[in-house]
Write an enzyme that holds these catalytic residues in place. Structure first.
Site, PDB file in Angstrom:
ATOM      1  N   ASN A   9       0.868  -1.185   0.000  1.00 43.57           N
ATOM      2  CA  ASN A   9       0.000   0.000   0.000  1.00 43.57           C
ATOM      3  C   ASN A   9       0.900   1.230   0.000  1.00 43.57           C
ATOM      4  OD1 ASN A   9      -1.806   2.061   0.525  1.00 43.57           O
ATOM      5  ND2 ASN A   9      -2.142   1.466   2.674  1.00 43.57           N
ATOM      6  N   LYS A  11       0.074   4.347  -0.272  1.00 45.19           N
ATOM      7  CA  LYS A  11      -0.507   5.579   0.300  1.00 45.19           C
ATOM      8  C   LYS A  11      -0.264   6.754  -0.664  1.00 45.19           C
ATOM      9  CE  LYS A  11       0.170   3.423   4.708  1.00 45.19           C
ATOM     10  NZ  LYS A  11       0.312   3.532   6.150  1.00 45.19           N
ATOM     11  N   HIS A  95      -9.244   1.433   5.015  1.00 47.64           N
ATOM     12  CA  HIS A  95      -7.959   1.566   5.704  1.00 47.64           C
ATOM     13  C   HIS A  95      -8.120   2.491   6.908  1.00 47.64           C
ATOM     14  CE1 HIS A  95      -3.822   2.708   6.530  1.00 47.64           C
ATOM     15  NE2 HIS A  95      -3.478   1.591   5.910  1.00 47.64           N
ATOM     16  N   GLU A  97      -6.426   4.832   8.010  1.00 47.21           N
ATOM     17  CA  GLU A  97      -6.197   6.263   7.730  1.00 47.21           C
ATOM     18  C   GLU A  97      -7.450   6.894   7.125  1.00 47.21           C
ATOM     19  OE1 GLU A  97      -2.545   5.753   5.563  1.00 47.21           O
ATOM     20  OE2 GLU A  97      -1.551   5.195   7.426  1.00 47.21           O
ATOM     21  N   GLU A 167      -5.145  -4.767  10.639  1.00 48.42           N
ATOM     22  CA  GLU A 167      -4.110  -3.756  10.810  1.00 48.42           C
ATOM     23  C   GLU A 167      -4.347  -2.993  12.110  1.00 48.42           C
ATOM     24  OE1 GLU A 167      -2.236  -2.754   6.775  1.00 48.42           O
ATOM     25  OE2 GLU A 167      -3.821  -1.312   7.177  1.00 48.42           O
ATOM     26  N   GLY A 173       2.817   2.365  10.710  1.00 52.35           N
ATOM     27  CA  GLY A 173       3.753   3.467  10.557  1.00 52.35           C
ATOM     28  C   GLY A 173       4.482   3.822  11.846  1.00 52.35           C
ATOM     29  N   SER A 213       3.737  -2.144  10.163  1.00 52.99           N
ATOM     30  CA  SER A 213       5.185  -2.247  10.329  1.00 52.99           C
ATOM     31  C   SER A 213       5.761  -3.613   9.931  1.00 52.99           C
ATOM     32  CB  SER A 213       5.582  -1.881  11.762  1.00 52.99           C
ATOM     33  OG  SER A 213       5.186  -0.543  12.058  1.00 52.99           O
TER      34      SER A 213
END
Ligand code: PGA
Length: 250
Positions: A9, A11, A95, A97, A167, A173, A213
């Site tokens: 991904n 992003k 996701h 985010e 996730e 991240g 990660s």
């Protein structure tokens, strides 16, 4: 036997030029790979470039999000037919985010998932608890709710086009990976919830990816777990050598 999936991904990273350079570097390193499916999710503007670069290889191209309507007055959105037209075969949905910064909810995730699958895309649907939810002992409950509500009213053959990505928000991240034990517990719970919501056969076939990660040096331990069927890789997937190393986790 569930074929594992290693997905990257990107992003909001990489121009079209950078996308071409990435594939030029990646493809020679993964020519002989047969043990897993490979998916790359660039930003919308680089999707066409990625599709052309990946043609004739084992890499499938994914969007990072999609709208549930085929067309309409939805400024800034992109639909399933638009993605199919340029050769995308997957999309990521929900996701964290998008949930955190763009008001994505279980309800919109469900609508998008239904539209994606009905239109012929494979949907990588993301679930995962925040740190506050984990600390409050709510991780299992949150993920169960996201699986039940986010996948919603799917039936029969549609279920085989769903991939779930677990996730944990606290691992994305942050450099802090869930231990294989934590991930395994959550993945088993996701499979159980999927079986209860749909059926045992579909749950047995469901691919559940771990994300948060993932790096070349932790992928092998994660992949040893029975219920971990691959990875959704963020920042490390931007580097072709590191992404290739993750793909070759065996
Ligand atoms: P990360 O991101 O690998 O950079 O933690 C994972 C993701 O957001 O899918």
């Amino acid at each position: 036997m569930r074929t594992p999936i290693i997905a990257g991904n990107w992003k909001m990273y990489k121009t079209r030029l950078e996308t071409s350079a990435f594939f030029d570097a990646l493809i020679p390193q993964i020519q002989d790979i047969e043990h897993c499916a490979i998916v790359v999710a660039p930003p919308y503007t680089a999707l066409s470039t990625a599709v052309v670069e990946a043609e004739g290889t084992r890499v499938a191209i994914s969007a990072q999000d999609v709208h549930w309507e085929d067309q309409g007055a939805f400024t800034g959105e992109v639909s399933v037919p638009m993605l199919l037209e340029i050769g995308c075969t997957y999309t990521i949905i929900g996701h964290s985010e998008r949930r955190q910064y763009f008001s994505e909810t279980d309800e919109t995730v469900e609508k998008k998932t239904r539209a994606a699958v009905a239109g012929g895309l494979k949907a990588i649907v993301c679930v995962g608890e925040t740190l506050a939810e984990r600390d409050a002992g709510q991780a299992l409950e949150v993920v169960r709710r996201q699986v039940r509500n986010g996948l919603g009213r799917l039936t029969g053959p549609d279920l085989s086009h769903i991939i779930v990505a677990y996730e944990p928000v606290w691992a994305i991240g942050t450099g802090r990976t869930a231990t294989p034990e934590i991930a395994a517990e959550m993945h088993a719970e996701i499979r159980k919830t999927f079986a209860e919501t749909y059926n045992e056969v579909a749950a047995e076939a469901l691919r559940i990816l771990y994300g948060g990660s993932v790096k070349p040096d932790n992928i092998a331990a994660l992949m040893k777990e029975e219920d971990i069927d691959g990875a959704l890789v963020g920042s490390v997937s931007l580097d072709p050598a590191s992404f290739a190393a993750i793909i070759k986790y065996q």
